[in-house]
Motif scaffolding. Sequence first.
Motif, PDB file in Angstrom:
ATOM      1  N   SER A  66       0.832  -1.204   0.000  1.00 35.98           N
ATOM      2  CA  SER A  66       0.000   0.000   0.000  1.00 35.98           C
ATOM      3  C   SER A  66       0.865   1.251   0.000  1.00 35.98           C
ATOM      4  O   SER A  66       0.578   2.231  -0.707  1.00 35.98           O
ATOM      5  CB  SER A  66      -0.925  -0.005   1.222  1.00 35.98           C
ATOM      6  OG  SER A  66      -1.822  -1.093   1.173  1.00 35.98           O
ATOM      7  N   MET A  67       1.936   1.237   0.789  1.00 38.32           N
ATOM      8  CA  MET A  67       2.859   2.368   0.835  1.00 38.32           C
ATOM      9  C   MET A  67       3.534   2.563  -0.523  1.00 38.32           C
ATOM     10  O   MET A  67       3.638   3.695  -1.022  1.00 38.32           O
ATOM     11  CB  MET A  67       3.916   2.130   1.912  1.00 38.32           C
ATOM     12  CG  MET A  67       5.019   3.181   1.951  1.00 38.32           C
ATOM     13  SD  MET A  67       6.388   2.768   3.067  1.00 38.32           S
ATOM     14  CE  MET A  67       7.156   1.394   2.174  1.00 38.32           C
ATOM     15  N   GLN A  92       3.194   5.896  -2.891  1.00 39.12           N
ATOM     16  CA  GLN A  92       4.317   6.824  -2.922  1.00 39.12           C
ATOM     17  C   GLN A  92       5.221   6.669  -4.141  1.00 39.12           C
ATOM     18  O   GLN A  92       5.829   7.655  -4.582  1.00 39.12           O
ATOM     19  CB  GLN A  92       5.146   6.663  -1.634  1.00 39.12           C
ATOM     20  CG  GLN A  92       4.349   7.041  -0.393  1.00 39.12           C
ATOM     21  CD  GLN A  92       5.138   6.887   0.898  1.00 39.12           C
ATOM     22  OE1 GLN A  92       6.183   6.229   0.925  1.00 39.12           O
ATOM     23  NE2 GLN A  92       4.633   7.469   1.970  1.00 39.12           N
ATOM     24  N   GLU A 100       8.113  12.042  -0.527  1.00 43.26           N
ATOM     25  CA  GLU A 100       7.442  10.801  -0.130  1.00 43.26           C
ATOM     26  C   GLU A 100       8.131   9.589  -0.743  1.00 43.26           C
ATOM     27  O   GLU A 100       8.286   8.551  -0.086  1.00 43.26           O
ATOM     28  CB  GLU A 100       5.970  10.856  -0.548  1.00 43.26           C
ATOM     29  CG  GLU A 100       5.135  11.866   0.226  1.00 43.26           C
ATOM     30  CD  GLU A 100       3.718  11.961  -0.309  1.00 43.26           C
ATOM     31  OE1 GLU A 100       3.447  11.403  -1.394  1.00 43.26           O
ATOM     32  OE2 GLU A 100       2.888  12.594   0.363  1.00 43.26           O
ATOM     33  N   CYS A 144       9.979   6.389   1.082  1.00 44.01           N
ATOM     34  CA  CYS A 144       9.607   5.011   0.755  1.00 44.01           C
ATOM     35  C   CYS A 144      10.846   4.199   0.406  1.00 44.01           C
ATOM     36  O   CYS A 144      11.007   3.061   0.869  1.00 44.01           O
ATOM     37  CB  CYS A 144       8.610   5.006  -0.396  1.00 44.01           C
ATOM     38  SG  CYS A 144       8.029   3.364  -0.887  1.00 44.01           S
ATOM     39  N   SER A 198      12.793   3.415   3.497  1.00 41.35           N
ATOM     40  CA  SER A 198      12.124   2.386   4.281  1.00 41.35           C
ATOM     41  C   SER A 198      12.373   0.994   3.695  1.00 41.35           C
ATOM     42  O   SER A 198      12.672   0.039   4.422  1.00 41.35           O
ATOM     43  CB  SER A 198      10.622   2.667   4.337  1.00 41.35           C
ATOM     44  OG  SER A 198       9.930   1.660   5.033  1.00 41.35           O
TER      45      SER A 198
END
Length: 309
Positions: A99-100, A104, A172, A176, A179
């Motif tokens: 979803s991320m 993004q 963003e 991402c 991460s």
Amino acid sequence: MFKPPLLEVESWKGDWGLPSIDYKCLEVLAFARFTNAPININHSNNPFKSVTGHLPVVSYNKRLLMDRDGLIDCLDKLNLSPDCGLTNLQLAEEHAAISMIDAQLEPALLFSWWMDESNCLNFTKPLYRNALKFPFNWYYPNVYEKEAKHKIYTLYNHLESDNDIMTEIYAEAIKCMNSLEGRLGNNFYFFGSHPTLLDAVAYSYLGPLLKAPINGNKLQAHLKTCKNLCIWIDRITREYFKIDWQAHKCNEKKILEESRQQMNVVPWYKKEETKNILIGLVTMVTMVIYSFKIGLISVSDTSDEEDED
């Protein structure tokens, strides 16, 4: 002997070592390769065959699979899920990560390719026009540009200018990437020794962002600093799309050799023989001029003597 039906895929062609230039096609091809699904790939570069005007067109047993969920459901029924062996906790983590990524990285890819004016004019539109046949090559790139802009403006309608949109999208996307870089670490894949759905989705966005030959792109420059992700992208390309990877390496080698050959070709005016001839001519002219100057050579005027006679 019974043969299971093939997964039929109409796709955009590959480039830069990737099996497709399009992130959605890349995702489907990664799903299929990761699960060893029986697949027939046709790089038709023809979105006219699609009811949506986009590729890929995916079908199984003459039934169209319209989205990612439809493809995953089909693979599950064939006992070919890429998430086999994941715990419920890992599945929840995977769902959140996907979803991320969708939220993004997709806007970042669309903005880089279609809303960055320089990239759109010099890279993206020529890329698709080269893949498409006339007259589609003058229609679809403009349609894709309009659709990308519409999606971006809809998602970021709270911002006033394109520069503000770019700043937020890129910030963003970089978060991402960071991460994902930390989550992957030194592992082969996100959940261990074999790729999953998360690997396929992330690869479909990050592969083109890393490999596409676009100059001065902030996202590409940042992604190249994420060493774990770069190694992971190359690993997937090399192991699951070996033919495309080898073809790209051979092409790179050929271009490098041609470049070296051109560098080794000495222009006529730089050749040693030419230099010697020019030096000889200059020396001869200099000597003649000097001889005239000191009187060793003179030109007599006989016209006056003839008139007197």
